[in-house]
Design a protein around this motif. Sequence first.
Motif: not given
Length: 243
Positions: A77-90, A136-144, A189-195
Amino acid sequence: MDWKSLQALLSGVNKYSTAFGRIWLSVVFVFRVMVFVVAAERVWSDDQAHFDCNTRQPGCTNICYNYFFPISHIRLWALQLIFVTCPSFMVVLHVAYREERERKYRAKHGENTRLYDNPGQKHGGLWWTYLMSLFVKTAVEVIFLYLLQLIYDSFRLPRQVSCKLQPCPNVVNCYVSRPTEKTVFTYFMVGTSVICVILNLCEIFYLIAARMVNLRHRGTVHTSACQIQAESDFDGCRPALKS
């Protein structure tokens, strides 16, 4: 992990986001980061220490734990949060690039000149950058989510597992610490990822629809201007034809 630094960096994204993006950011911090830091880390803090097997064979408990829990939920989950938030820095970097171009343009042509009406306005390349970050964020969520289901074969943690691996002498039964509590947090955590995935998809459709409406409006205005210009030219020629 310093989550306060991550929050400070993402706070700059909020002012460039749409309404869906602001809701997504609130869900990430309130229902994911806060729950992760305050409760989830403590729930999984003793998972390996309290993973007991009915054998005293040295190494058997560690081997069985590593087999059934190859990646800790909390680290995944820590890796997921990092990879999900990184695209916003673009988006933040693109806006910073525009502001730097604006500064250089004014320094060269004068303070009263402007290269962009608003460097943070989602037009041109920034619109594509923002849209790409959403994909990218959507793809990362689905992959994790897929990885979590693939690694553990379910989102529900069992109370007991059977293990027959070397150096275990035979089939041994191992018991997971607080499986019900961990299952509740896993589903949360899975439910919030789906949201978050749903919010990203809504924002994607919103951006595309707004872009199409904007282009159609521009086309209508351009067509009307051409018609008015054509009528004015025809009226201007009409007296000459009469003479």
